[in-house]
Write a protein that holds these residues in place. Structure first.
Motif, PDB file in Angstrom:
ATOM      1  N   UNK A  84      71.951 -11.553  38.692  1.00 35.35           N
ATOM      2  CA  UNK A  84      70.991 -11.514  37.584  1.00 35.35           C
ATOM      3  C   UNK A  84      71.175 -12.750  36.716  1.00 35.35           C
ATOM      4  N   UNK A  85      70.067 -13.444  36.469  1.00 38.89           N
ATOM      5  CA  UNK A  85      70.123 -14.551  35.518  1.00 38.89           C
ATOM      6  C   UNK A  85      69.496 -14.084  34.211  1.00 38.89           C
ATOM      7  N   UNK A  86      70.241 -14.278  33.118  1.00 35.75           N
ATOM      8  CA  UNK A  86      69.727 -13.913  31.796  1.00 35.75           C
ATOM      9  C   UNK A  86      69.058 -15.154  31.223  1.00 35.75           C
ATOM     10  N   UNK A  87      67.722 -15.108  31.187  1.00 39.38           N
ATOM     11  CA  UNK A  87      66.961 -16.254  30.661  1.00 39.38           C
ATOM     12  C   UNK A  87      66.889 -16.203  29.141  1.00 39.38           C
ATOM     13  N   UNK A  88      66.801 -14.994  28.620  1.00 38.87           N
ATOM     14  CA  UNK A  88      66.735 -14.810  27.162  1.00 38.87           C
ATOM     15  C   UNK A  88      67.446 -13.529  26.774  1.00 38.87           C
ATOM     16  N   UNK A  89      68.216 -13.590  25.731  1.00 40.68           N
ATOM     17  CA  UNK A  89      68.738 -12.396  25.062  1.00 40.68           C
ATOM     18  C   UNK A  89      68.943 -12.817  23.621  1.00 40.68           C
ATOM     19  N   UNK A  90      68.059 -12.354  22.763  1.00 37.85           N
ATOM     20  CA  UNK A  90      68.132 -12.795  21.372  1.00 37.85           C
ATOM     21  C   UNK A  90      67.741 -11.657  20.430  1.00 37.85           C
ATOM     22  N   UNK A  91      68.188 -11.793  19.193  1.00 42.43           N
ATOM     23  CA  UNK A  91      67.917 -10.798  18.160  1.00 42.43           C
ATOM     24  C   UNK A  91      66.981 -11.424  17.130  1.00 42.43           C
ATOM     25  N   UNK A  92      65.988 -10.657  16.695  1.00 37.78           N
ATOM     26  CA  UNK A  92      65.109 -11.120  15.617  1.00 37.78           C
ATOM     27  C   UNK A  92      65.005 -10.027  14.555  1.00 37.78           C
ATOM     28  N   UNK A  93      64.676 -10.441  13.369  1.00 33.41           N
ATOM     29  CA  UNK A  93      64.483  -9.508  12.249  1.00 33.41           C
ATOM     30  C   UNK A  93      63.388 -10.063  11.366  1.00 33.41           C
ATOM     31  N   UNK A  94      62.473  -9.231  10.891  1.00 31.55           N
ATOM     32  CA  UNK A  94      61.466  -9.719   9.953  1.00 31.55           C
ATOM     33  C   UNK A  94      60.859  -8.558   9.180  1.00 31.55           C
ATOM     34  N   UNK A  95      60.453  -8.835   7.954  1.00 32.35           N
ATOM     35  CA  UNK A  95      59.704  -7.834   7.197  1.00 32.35           C
ATOM     36  C   UNK A  95      58.296  -7.774   7.760  1.00 32.35           C
ATOM     37  N   UNK A  96      57.701  -6.561   7.844  1.00 38.67           N
ATOM     38  CA  UNK A  96      56.336  -6.469   8.356  1.00 38.67           C
ATOM     39  C   UNK A  96      55.346  -6.003   7.295  1.00 38.67           C
ATOM     40  N   UNK A  97      55.839  -5.375   6.251  1.00 38.31           N
ATOM     41  CA  UNK A  97      54.972  -5.010   5.127  1.00 38.31           C
ATOM     42  C   UNK A  97      55.873  -4.763   3.916  1.00 38.31           C
ATOM     43  N   UNK A  98      55.273  -4.233   2.820  1.00 40.59           N
ATOM     44  CA  UNK A  98      56.058  -4.106   1.589  1.00 40.59           C
ATOM     45  C   UNK A  98      57.096  -2.994   1.644  1.00 40.59           C
ATOM     46  N   UNK A  99      57.079  -2.187   2.701  1.00 39.35           N
ATOM     47  CA  UNK A  99      58.054  -1.086   2.747  1.00 39.35           C
ATOM     48  C   UNK A  99      58.933  -1.087   3.997  1.00 39.35           C
ATOM     49  N   UNK A 100      58.639  -1.952   4.974  1.00 41.25           N
ATOM     50  CA  UNK A 100      59.371  -1.851   6.249  1.00 41.25           C
ATOM     51  C   UNK A 100      59.793  -3.215   6.806  1.00 41.25           C
ATOM     52  N   UNK A 101      60.894  -3.188   7.552  1.00 40.17           N
ATOM     53  CA  UNK A 101      61.308  -4.375   8.314  1.00 40.17           C
ATOM     54  C   UNK A 101      61.402  -3.973   9.791  1.00 40.17           C
ATOM     55  N   UNK A 102      61.256  -4.982  10.659  1.00 37.90           N
ATOM     56  CA  UNK A 102      61.370  -4.710  12.095  1.00 37.90           C
ATOM     57  C   UNK A 102      62.565  -5.479  12.643  1.00 37.90           C
ATOM     58  N   UNK A 103      63.303  -4.835  13.542  1.00 35.62           N
ATOM     59  CA  UNK A 103      64.395  -5.509  14.260  1.00 35.62           C
ATOM     60  C   UNK A 103      64.015  -5.513  15.725  1.00 35.62           C
ATOM     61  N   UNK A 104      64.243  -6.633  16.389  1.00 31.79           N
ATOM     62  CA  UNK A 104      63.813  -6.758  17.789  1.00 31.79           C
ATOM     63  C   UNK A 104      64.897  -7.419  18.623  1.00 31.79           C
TER      64      UNK A 104
END
Lengths: 364, 136
Positions: A99-119
Protein backbone atom coordinates in the motif's frame (compact mmCIF):
# COMPACT_ATOMS: atom_id res chain seq x y z
CA UNK A 1 43.69 7.74 21.97
CA UNK A 2 41.97 9.47 24.93
CA UNK A 3 41.69 12.63 22.79
CA UNK A 4 40.02 10.69 19.94
CA UNK A 5 37.64 9.01 22.42
CA UNK A 6 36.71 12.37 23.94
CA UNK A 7 36.05 13.81 20.49
CA UNK A 8 33.89 10.80 19.59
CA UNK A 9 31.94 11.21 22.85
CA UNK A 10 31.35 14.89 22.07
CA UNK A 11 30.13 14.05 18.55
CA UNK A 12 27.75 11.36 19.90
CA UNK A 13 26.38 13.77 22.52
CA UNK A 14 25.88 16.45 19.84
CA UNK A 15 24.08 14.00 17.54
CA UNK A 16 21.84 12.83 20.41
CA UNK A 17 21.06 16.40 21.42
CA UNK A 18 20.20 17.32 17.83
CA UNK A 19 17.96 14.25 17.52
CA UNK A 20 16.28 15.05 20.84
CA UNK A 21 15.68 18.64 19.70
CA UNK A 22 14.24 17.37 16.41
CA UNK A 23 11.89 15.00 18.27
CA UNK A 24 10.87 17.76 20.68
CA UNK A 25 10.10 20.03 17.71
CA UNK A 26 7.23 17.81 16.57
CA UNK A 27 4.01 16.47 18.02
CA UNK A 28 3.40 12.76 17.63
CA UNK A 29 0.15 10.82 17.50
CA UNK A 30 0.13 7.24 18.75
CA UNK A 31 -2.45 5.11 16.93
CA UNK A 32 -4.49 2.83 19.14
CA UNK A 33 -4.81 -0.69 17.80
CA UNK A 34 -8.55 -1.31 17.80
CA UNK A 35 -9.17 -4.36 15.59
CA UNK A 36 -11.96 -4.39 13.02
CA UNK A 37 -13.58 -7.40 11.40
CA UNK A 38 -12.51 -8.22 7.87
CA UNK A 39 -14.47 -11.10 6.35
CA UNK A 40 -11.96 -13.88 5.42
CA UNK A 41 -9.42 -11.79 3.53
CA UNK A 42 -7.39 -13.62 0.88
CA UNK A 43 -4.54 -11.14 1.25
CA UNK A 44 -2.34 -9.47 3.82
CA UNK A 45 -0.69 -6.08 3.86
CA UNK A 46 2.96 -6.82 3.24
CA UNK A 47 4.30 -3.31 3.25
CA UNK A 48 3.06 0.25 3.73
CA UNK A 49 5.05 2.94 1.95
CA UNK A 50 4.86 6.60 2.93
CA UNK A 51 4.56 8.25 -0.49
CA UNK A 52 3.21 11.60 0.72
CA UNK A 53 4.55 14.87 -0.63
CA UNK A 54 4.34 16.36 2.90
CA UNK A 55 5.50 13.95 5.58
CA UNK A 56 3.27 15.29 8.34
CA UNK A 57 -0.41 15.13 9.29
CA UNK A 58 -0.80 18.83 9.93
CA UNK A 59 1.08 21.71 11.53
CA UNK A 60 0.07 22.90 14.96
CA UNK A 61 1.23 25.59 17.37
CA UNK A 62 3.12 24.24 20.37
CA UNK A 63 3.16 25.80 23.84
CA UNK A 64 5.85 28.27 22.74
CA UNK A 65 3.65 29.39 19.85
CA UNK A 66 5.92 27.85 17.21
CA UNK A 67 4.45 25.89 14.34
CA UNK A 68 5.52 22.26 14.53
CA UNK A 69 4.56 19.25 12.40
CA UNK A 70 2.25 16.59 13.79
CA UNK A 71 3.31 13.08 12.80
CA UNK A 72 2.42 9.48 13.55
CA UNK A 73 4.58 7.58 16.07
CA UNK A 74 7.13 6.15 15.37
CA UNK A 75 6.49 6.87 11.68
CA UNK A 76 3.60 6.46 9.26
CA UNK A 77 4.65 3.09 7.79
CA UNK A 78 5.18 1.37 11.14
CA UNK A 79 2.12 2.91 12.77
CA UNK A 80 -0.21 1.84 9.95
CA UNK A 81 1.41 -1.58 9.63
CA UNK A 82 0.86 -2.28 13.35
CA UNK A 83 -2.72 -1.02 13.15
CA UNK A 84 -3.68 -3.03 10.05
CA UNK A 85 -1.92 -6.24 11.11
CA UNK A 86 -4.11 -6.36 14.24
CA UNK A 87 -7.10 -6.99 11.97
CA UNK A 88 -5.51 -8.73 8.97
CA UNK A 89 -2.89 -11.23 10.08
CA UNK A 90 0.14 -11.77 7.87
CA UNK A 91 0.25 -15.28 6.37
CA UNK A 92 2.47 -16.67 3.65
CA UNK A 93 -0.35 -18.53 1.87
CA UNK A 94 -2.21 -15.26 1.29
CA UNK A 95 -1.63 -12.66 -1.42
CA UNK A 96 0.86 -9.97 -0.36
CA UNK A 97 -0.37 -6.42 -0.95
CA UNK A 98 1.73 -3.26 -0.91
CA UNK A 99 0.00 0.00 0.00
CA UNK A 100 1.29 3.43 -0.92
CA UNK A 101 -0.03 6.27 1.22
CA UNK A 102 -0.37 9.23 -1.14
CA UNK A 103 -2.13 11.45 1.37
CA UNK A 104 -2.88 11.34 5.07
CA UNK A 105 -3.58 14.73 6.54
CA UNK A 106 -5.69 16.45 9.17
CA UNK A 107 -7.75 19.59 8.57
CA UNK A 108 -9.87 21.76 10.83
CA UNK A 109 -12.11 24.72 10.00
CA UNK A 110 -15.10 26.62 11.29
CA UNK A 111 -18.16 26.13 9.07
CA UNK A 112 -20.65 28.49 10.68
CA UNK A 113 -21.14 30.58 13.83
CA UNK A 114 -21.81 27.53 16.00
CA UNK A 115 -19.81 24.62 14.54
CA UNK A 116 -16.35 23.53 13.44
CA UNK A 117 -15.46 20.59 11.20
CA UNK A 118 -12.51 18.23 11.61
CA UNK A 119 -11.43 16.15 8.63
CA UNK A 120 -8.93 13.39 7.90
CA UNK A 121 -8.11 13.01 4.20
CA UNK A 122 -6.63 9.76 3.02
CA UNK A 123 -5.56 8.53 -0.41
CA UNK A 124 -4.29 4.95 -0.66
CA UNK A 125 -3.09 3.00 -3.69
CA UNK A 126 -3.04 -0.80 -3.40
CA UNK A 127 -0.56 -2.90 -5.40
CA UNK A 128 -0.23 -6.61 -6.02
CA UNK A 129 3.29 -8.01 -6.10
CA UNK A 130 4.18 -9.41 -9.53
CA UNK A 131 7.69 -10.75 -9.17
CA UNK A 132 9.83 -7.71 -8.48
CA UNK A 133 7.32 -5.21 -9.84
CA UNK A 134 4.11 -3.83 -8.41
CA UNK A 135 0.78 -3.81 -10.26
CA UNK A 136 -1.85 -1.31 -9.14
CA UNK A 137 -5.10 -3.07 -8.26
CA UNK A 138 -7.17 -0.46 -6.40
CA UNK A 139 -7.09 3.07 -5.13
CA UNK A 140 -9.34 5.11 -2.90
CA UNK A 141 -9.61 8.69 -1.68
CA UNK A 142 -11.75 9.23 1.37
CA UNK A 143 -12.48 11.91 3.96
CA UNK A 144 -13.53 11.23 7.54
CA UNK A 145 -15.50 14.27 8.67
CA UNK A 146 -16.89 15.12 12.08
CA UNK A 147 -18.72 18.28 13.11
CA UNK A 148 -18.45 19.71 16.63
CA UNK A 149 -20.29 22.41 18.52
CA UNK A 150 -18.12 25.49 19.15
CA UNK A 151 -20.06 28.76 19.54
CA UNK A 152 -18.32 31.64 17.81
CA UNK A 153 -19.51 34.32 20.25
CA UNK A 154 -17.40 32.80 23.03
CA UNK A 155 -14.41 32.14 20.72
CA UNK A 156 -14.37 28.81 22.52
CA UNK A 157 -12.11 25.98 21.40
CA UNK A 158 -13.71 22.58 21.60
CA UNK A 159 -10.94 20.36 22.99
CA UNK A 160 -12.74 17.29 21.66
CA UNK A 161 -11.79 18.30 18.10
CA UNK A 162 -8.04 17.82 18.52
CA UNK A 163 -8.49 14.96 21.00
CA UNK A 164 -10.32 12.86 18.37
CA UNK A 165 -8.03 13.31 15.33
CA UNK A 166 -6.42 9.95 16.15
CA UNK A 167 -9.80 8.20 16.10
CA UNK A 168 -10.64 9.66 12.68
CA UNK A 169 -7.29 8.49 11.29
CA UNK A 170 -8.12 4.94 12.41
CA UNK A 171 -11.63 5.25 10.97
CA UNK A 172 -10.25 6.49 7.63
CA UNK A 173 -7.82 3.57 7.34
CA UNK A 174 -10.53 1.07 8.30
CA UNK A 175 -12.90 2.54 5.71
CA UNK A 176 -10.31 2.20 2.92
CA UNK A 177 -9.36 -1.34 3.91
CA UNK A 178 -13.04 -2.40 4.00
CA UNK A 179 -13.57 -0.85 0.57
CA UNK A 180 -10.52 -2.71 -0.75
CA UNK A 181 -11.73 -5.99 0.79
CA UNK A 182 -15.14 -5.54 -0.84
CA UNK A 183 -13.39 -4.89 -4.15
CA UNK A 184 -11.17 -7.98 -3.74
CA UNK A 185 -13.87 -10.36 -2.61
CA UNK A 186 -16.26 -9.15 -5.32
CA UNK A 187 -19.16 -9.54 -2.91
CA UNK A 188 -21.95 -7.93 -4.87
CA UNK A 189 -23.72 -6.29 -1.92
CA UNK A 190 -20.53 -5.07 -0.28
CA UNK A 191 -19.07 -3.88 -3.57
CA UNK A 192 -22.27 -1.99 -4.25
CA UNK A 193 -21.94 -0.22 -0.94
CA UNK A 194 -18.51 1.14 -1.79
CA UNK A 195 -19.12 1.90 -5.46
CA UNK A 196 -19.44 5.63 -4.66
CA UNK A 197 -15.89 5.95 -3.33
CA UNK A 198 -13.60 8.43 -4.98
CA UNK A 199 -10.52 7.08 -6.71
CA UNK A 200 -9.37 10.51 -7.87
CA UNK A 201 -6.74 12.67 -6.25
CA UNK A 202 -7.79 14.74 -3.27
CA UNK A 203 -6.63 18.19 -4.28
CA UNK A 204 -10.21 19.46 -4.11
CA UNK A 205 -10.80 18.18 -0.57
CA UNK A 206 -9.26 21.19 1.16
CA UNK A 207 -11.61 22.76 3.67
CA UNK A 208 -12.53 26.37 3.05
CA UNK A 209 -11.04 28.90 5.45
CA UNK A 210 -13.19 30.69 8.02
CA UNK A 211 -12.34 34.39 8.23
CA UNK A 212 -12.68 36.39 11.44
CA UNK A 213 -12.54 40.13 10.75
CA UNK A 214 -12.72 42.98 13.26
CA UNK A 215 -13.18 46.26 11.42
CA UNK A 216 -13.65 49.95 12.00
CA UNK A 217 -15.86 51.79 9.51
CA UNK A 218 -15.90 55.52 8.91
CA UNK A 219 -18.33 57.48 6.75
CA UNK A 220 -16.25 59.39 4.20
CA UNK A 221 -19.12 61.40 2.83
CA UNK A 222 -22.91 61.45 3.14
CA UNK A 223 -25.68 63.94 2.49
CA UNK A 224 -26.85 64.35 6.08
CA UNK A 225 -24.85 62.44 8.61
CA UNK A 226 -21.40 61.44 9.81
CA UNK A 227 -20.30 58.63 12.08
CA UNK A 228 -18.46 55.41 12.65
CA UNK A 229 -19.06 51.73 13.34
CA UNK A 230 -17.19 48.88 14.95
CA UNK A 231 -18.02 45.39 13.87
CA UNK A 232 -17.21 41.71 13.62
CA UNK A 233 -17.58 39.75 10.38
CA UNK A 234 -17.15 35.99 10.15
CA UNK A 235 -17.52 33.99 6.95
CA UNK A 236 -16.61 30.70 5.35
CA UNK A 237 -14.65 31.32 2.19
CA UNK A 238 -15.81 29.86 -1.09
CA UNK A 239 -14.47 30.21 -4.61
CA UNK A 240 -17.77 29.53 -6.33
CA UNK A 241 -20.69 30.01 -3.97
CA UNK A 242 -22.33 33.19 -2.77
CA UNK A 243 -20.96 33.78 0.74
CA UNK A 244 -23.34 34.75 3.53
CA UNK A 245 -21.27 36.31 6.34
CA UNK A 246 -22.14 36.46 10.00
CA UNK A 247 -22.08 40.16 10.99
CA UNK A 248 -22.37 42.04 14.23
CA UNK A 249 -21.99 45.85 14.22
CA UNK A 250 -22.39 48.69 16.62
CA UNK A 251 -22.88 52.07 14.94
CA UNK A 252 -22.93 55.63 16.17
CA UNK A 253 -24.15 58.29 13.77
CA UNK A 254 -24.81 61.99 14.22
CA UNK A 255 -26.53 64.40 11.90
CA UNK A 256 -24.11 67.02 10.56
CA UNK A 257 -24.13 70.08 12.85
CA UNK A 258 -24.85 72.68 10.14
CA UNK A 259 -27.78 70.67 8.75
CA UNK A 260 -29.16 70.07 12.26
CA UNK A 261 -28.95 73.82 13.01
CA UNK A 262 -30.72 74.61 9.72
CA UNK A 263 -33.56 72.36 10.83
CA UNK A 264 -33.70 73.97 14.30
CA UNK A 265 -31.80 71.34 16.27
CA UNK A 266 -28.73 71.62 18.47
CA UNK A 267 -27.90 67.96 17.70
CA UNK A 268 -29.49 64.75 16.41
CA UNK A 269 -27.67 61.54 17.38
CA UNK A 270 -28.62 57.96 16.59
CA UNK A 271 -27.52 54.63 18.07
CA UNK A 272 -28.28 51.79 15.72
CA UNK A 273 -28.04 48.02 15.39
CA UNK A 274 -28.23 46.82 11.82
CA UNK A 275 -29.47 43.25 11.30
CA UNK A 276 -29.64 42.29 7.66
CA UNK A 277 -28.71 40.03 4.85
CA UNK A 278 -25.22 40.45 3.52
CA UNK A 279 -23.46 38.59 0.78
CA UNK A 280 -19.96 38.35 -0.65
CA UNK A 281 -18.79 36.95 -3.95
CA UNK A 282 -15.15 36.26 -4.61
CA UNK A 283 -14.05 38.19 -7.71
CA UNK A 284 -10.40 37.11 -7.63
CA UNK A 285 -8.44 35.65 -4.66
CA UNK A 286 -8.34 38.34 -1.97
CA UNK A 287 -11.00 40.62 -3.53
CA UNK A 288 -14.69 40.21 -2.76
CA UNK A 289 -17.73 42.03 -4.06
CA UNK A 290 -20.09 42.84 -1.17
CA UNK A 291 -23.82 43.62 -1.24
CA UNK A 292 -26.36 43.87 1.53
CA UNK A 293 -29.80 44.94 2.60
CA UNK A 294 -30.38 45.82 6.22
CA UNK A 295 -32.91 47.10 8.73
CA UNK A 296 -31.39 49.81 10.92
CA UNK A 297 -33.16 49.75 14.29
CA UNK A 298 -32.31 52.05 17.17
CA UNK A 299 -32.90 55.23 19.09
CA UNK A 300 -32.60 58.80 17.85
CA UNK A 301 -31.87 61.47 20.46
CA UNK A 302 -32.58 65.04 19.28
CA UNK A 303 -32.41 68.38 21.11
CA UNK A 304 -34.04 71.45 19.59
CA UNK A 305 -32.24 74.80 19.69
CA UNK A 306 -34.95 76.22 21.96
CA UNK A 307 -35.70 73.05 23.93
CA UNK A 308 -34.42 72.21 27.40
CA UNK A 309 -34.79 68.42 27.08
CA UNK A 310 -33.79 65.76 24.57
CA UNK A 311 -36.52 64.09 22.52
CA UNK A 312 -36.22 60.38 21.83
CA UNK A 313 -37.57 58.62 18.82
CA UNK A 314 -37.69 54.95 17.89
CA UNK A 315 -35.69 54.70 14.71
CA UNK A 316 -36.37 52.16 11.99
CA UNK A 317 -35.53 52.05 8.34
CA UNK A 318 -34.19 50.10 5.44
CA UNK A 319 -30.73 50.30 3.93
CA UNK A 320 -28.69 48.87 1.10
CA UNK A 321 -24.96 48.74 0.37
CA UNK A 322 -22.64 47.78 -2.47
CA UNK A 323 -18.87 47.64 -2.28
CA UNK A 324 -15.57 45.83 -2.38
CA UNK A 325 -13.54 44.14 0.35
CA UNK A 326 -9.82 43.48 -0.02
CA UNK A 327 -8.37 40.71 2.14
CA UNK A 328 -4.71 40.88 1.21
CA UNK A 329 -3.41 38.08 3.39
CA UNK A 330 -5.24 34.81 3.79
CA UNK A 331 -3.94 34.05 7.28
CA UNK A 332 -3.48 37.21 9.33
CA UNK A 333 -3.41 40.69 7.95
CA UNK A 334 -5.09 43.97 7.16
CA UNK A 335 -8.49 44.16 5.47
CA UNK A 336 -9.74 47.18 3.50
CA UNK A 337 -13.18 47.96 2.19
CA UNK A 338 -15.18 50.66 0.48
CA UNK A 339 -18.97 50.74 0.21
CA UNK A 340 -21.71 52.93 -1.21
CA UNK A 341 -24.81 53.02 0.93
CA UNK A 342 -28.39 54.20 0.63
CA UNK A 343 -30.84 54.49 3.49
CA UNK A 344 -34.48 55.40 4.14
CA UNK A 345 -35.57 55.91 7.74
CA UNK A 346 -38.09 57.68 10.00
CA UNK A 347 -35.64 60.26 11.38
CA UNK A 348 -36.86 63.50 12.93
CA UNK A 349 -35.23 65.60 10.22
CA UNK A 350 -34.33 63.47 7.21
CA UNK A 351 -35.72 60.37 5.61
CA UNK A 352 -33.29 59.62 2.79
CA UNK A 353 -29.51 59.51 2.73
CA UNK A 354 -26.73 58.24 0.50
CA UNK A 355 -23.02 58.10 1.14
CA UNK A 356 -19.64 56.43 0.91
CA UNK A 357 -17.97 54.49 3.70
CA UNK A 358 -14.41 53.26 4.18
CA UNK A 359 -13.42 50.37 6.43
CA UNK A 360 -10.16 49.05 7.81
CA UNK A 361 -9.71 45.94 9.91
CA UNK A 362 -7.72 42.87 10.72
CA UNK A 363 -8.42 39.25 9.86
CA UNK A 364 -7.29 36.39 12.09
CA UNK B 1 -13.95 -18.99 63.74
CA UNK B 2 -13.01 -15.43 63.89
CA UNK B 3 -14.50 -13.32 61.19
CA UNK B 4 -12.05 -10.80 59.96
CA UNK B 5 -13.59 -7.49 59.15
CA UNK B 6 -12.36 -6.02 55.94
CA UNK B 7 -11.51 -2.39 56.38
CA UNK B 8 -12.75 -0.36 53.45
CA UNK B 9 -9.90 2.01 52.82
CA UNK B 10 -9.70 4.86 50.40
CA UNK B 11 -8.86 2.45 47.60
CA UNK B 12 -12.33 0.86 47.55
CA UNK B 13 -14.19 3.66 45.74
CA UNK B 14 -11.49 3.64 43.08
CA UNK B 15 -11.90 -0.13 42.68
CA UNK B 16 -15.66 0.30 42.21
CA UNK B 17 -15.14 3.11 39.72
CA UNK B 18 -12.62 0.98 37.84
CA UNK B 19 -15.02 -1.96 37.76
CA UNK B 20 -17.88 0.18 36.47
CA UNK B 21 -15.64 1.75 33.83
CA UNK B 22 -14.35 -1.66 32.76
CA UNK B 23 -17.91 -3.00 32.49
CA UNK B 24 -18.87 0.03 30.41
CA UNK B 25 -15.95 -0.50 28.05
CA UNK B 26 -16.76 -4.20 27.77
CA UNK B 27 -20.37 -3.43 26.88
CA UNK B 28 -19.38 -0.97 24.19
CA UNK B 29 -16.61 -3.21 22.81
CA UNK B 30 -19.03 -6.09 22.58
CA UNK B 31 -21.60 -3.85 21.04
CA UNK B 32 -19.40 -2.64 18.19
CA UNK B 33 -19.36 -5.86 16.27
CA UNK B 34 -21.40 -6.81 13.25
CA UNK B 35 -23.13 -9.65 15.13
CA UNK B 36 -24.18 -7.43 18.01
CA UNK B 37 -25.71 -4.81 15.76
CA UNK B 38 -27.42 -7.12 13.23
CA UNK B 39 -30.91 -6.81 14.71
CA UNK B 40 -34.27 -5.23 14.14
CA UNK B 41 -34.17 -1.98 16.09
CA UNK B 42 -37.44 -0.22 16.88
CA UNK B 43 -37.49 3.54 17.45
CA UNK B 44 -38.34 4.14 21.11
CA UNK B 45 -37.66 7.80 21.96
CA UNK B 46 -35.51 10.86 21.30
CA UNK B 47 -33.17 12.81 23.55
CA UNK B 48 -32.50 16.48 22.83
CA UNK B 49 -30.77 18.94 25.16
CA UNK B 50 -31.27 16.58 28.10
CA UNK B 51 -35.00 16.08 27.50
CA UNK B 52 -36.54 12.79 26.37
CA UNK B 53 -39.58 12.87 24.13
CA UNK B 54 -41.67 10.33 22.27
CA UNK B 55 -41.57 9.99 18.48
CA UNK B 56 -44.29 11.71 16.46
CA UNK B 57 -47.38 9.68 15.62
CA UNK B 58 -46.15 9.14 12.06
CA UNK B 59 -42.93 7.60 13.49
CA UNK B 60 -44.72 5.08 15.73
CA UNK B 61 -43.83 2.12 13.49
CA UNK B 62 -40.30 3.35 12.62
CA UNK B 63 -37.52 0.78 12.75
CA UNK B 64 -34.03 -0.01 11.43
CA UNK B 65 -33.33 -3.62 10.50
CA UNK B 66 -29.67 -4.43 9.83
CA UNK B 67 -29.28 -7.76 8.06
CA UNK B 68 -26.24 -10.05 8.11
CA UNK B 69 -25.90 -9.86 4.32
CA UNK B 70 -25.08 -6.14 4.79
CA UNK B 71 -28.46 -4.97 3.53
CA UNK B 72 -30.94 -2.97 5.59
CA UNK B 73 -34.60 -2.12 5.66
CA UNK B 74 -35.92 0.86 7.54
CA UNK B 75 -39.01 2.90 8.16
CA UNK B 76 -38.36 6.58 8.86
CA UNK B 77 -41.24 8.98 9.47
CA UNK B 78 -43.52 6.28 8.08
CA UNK B 79 -41.60 5.97 4.78
CA UNK B 80 -39.91 2.68 3.83
CA UNK B 81 -36.26 2.62 2.77
CA UNK B 82 -33.70 -0.06 1.93
CA UNK B 83 -30.08 -0.36 0.85
CA UNK B 84 -26.70 -1.51 2.13
CA UNK B 85 -24.84 -0.75 5.35
CA UNK B 86 -21.35 -0.97 6.83
CA UNK B 87 -19.95 -0.70 10.34
CA UNK B 88 -16.82 1.34 11.01
CA UNK B 89 -15.58 0.00 14.33
CA UNK B 90 -12.83 2.57 14.83
CA UNK B 91 -15.02 5.50 13.80
CA UNK B 92 -17.93 4.09 15.85
CA UNK B 93 -20.47 4.71 13.13
CA UNK B 94 -22.80 2.99 10.69
CA UNK B 95 -22.95 4.07 7.09
CA UNK B 96 -26.25 3.54 5.31
CA UNK B 97 -26.37 3.66 1.54
CA UNK B 98 -29.90 3.97 0.24
CA UNK B 99 -31.16 2.53 -3.04
CA UNK B 100 -31.26 6.14 -4.22
CA UNK B 101 -27.39 6.15 -3.80
CA UNK B 102 -27.65 8.66 -0.93
CA UNK B 103 -25.18 7.93 1.86
CA UNK B 104 -25.86 8.73 5.52
CA UNK B 105 -23.62 8.42 8.56
CA UNK B 106 -25.16 7.32 11.88
CA UNK B 107 -22.90 7.75 14.88
CA UNK B 108 -23.21 5.06 17.55
CA UNK B 109 -23.42 6.76 20.92
CA UNK B 110 -24.28 3.70 22.98
CA UNK B 111 -24.97 0.04 22.40
CA UNK B 112 -26.10 -2.78 24.65
CA UNK B 113 -27.81 -6.07 23.89
CA UNK B 114 -31.21 -4.36 23.99
CA UNK B 115 -30.59 -0.69 23.12
CA UNK B 116 -28.95 1.25 20.34
CA UNK B 117 -28.48 5.02 20.57
CA UNK B 118 -27.69 6.81 17.32
CA UNK B 119 -27.24 10.35 16.08
CA UNK B 120 -27.78 11.09 12.41
CA UNK B 121 -24.73 13.02 11.24
CA UNK B 122 -26.70 15.55 9.22
CA UNK B 123 -28.34 18.89 9.89
CA UNK B 124 -30.62 19.45 11.79
CA UNK B 125 -30.48 16.08 13.61
CA UNK B 126 -26.80 16.09 14.60
CA UNK B 127 -27.45 16.82 18.28
CA UNK B 128 -30.56 14.67 18.71
CA UNK B 129 -30.16 11.12 19.97
CA UNK B 130 -32.50 8.50 18.50
CA UNK B 131 -32.98 5.65 20.98
CA UNK B 132 -33.82 2.26 19.49
CA UNK B 133 -34.75 -0.94 21.34
CA UNK B 134 -34.88 -4.57 20.29
CA UNK B 135 -36.52 -7.75 21.57
CA UNK B 136 -34.10 -10.01 19.63
Amino acid sequence: MPIILDSLKQIVVCVLLCAAKQIAAQETVVLKTVPFVVASPNFYIDKIIDDRAEKFLTQIKNEEGDKVPMTLYPNLSEALDTFVTTSIAKAEFKKPIVVKVKTLRIQESRINETEVIARVDIHLVFYEKKGRSLKECYQISHSEDEVFEAPLLLFSKNEEVSATHEKRIRAAIEYCILAFVANQNEQQEALGHFDHVDARGISDRSLNKWYNIISYRQILTSTYHKGWALGYTGFLDSDRDFIVPYELNFEQYVVKDDFAAEQGFEYVDSYVLRPGLFGYKKIVPGIYGAVGINLPVGIEAAKGLNDDDEKYRFLIGIGASQGVKIISWKRNGIVFGIEFFQQIQNSEIYTRDIGLEFSIGVNF
Amino acid sequence: MKIRKVKHGTAMPFVWVLMVLTMGQALKAQALSKNAICKNWKLDKYLEEGVYYAPKEVENQDYLQLNKDMTFEAKMEGESYSGSWMLNTNGEYLELKYKTKEVEKLRIQHLTAATLVLTYDVEPYRYTEAHYVTCQ
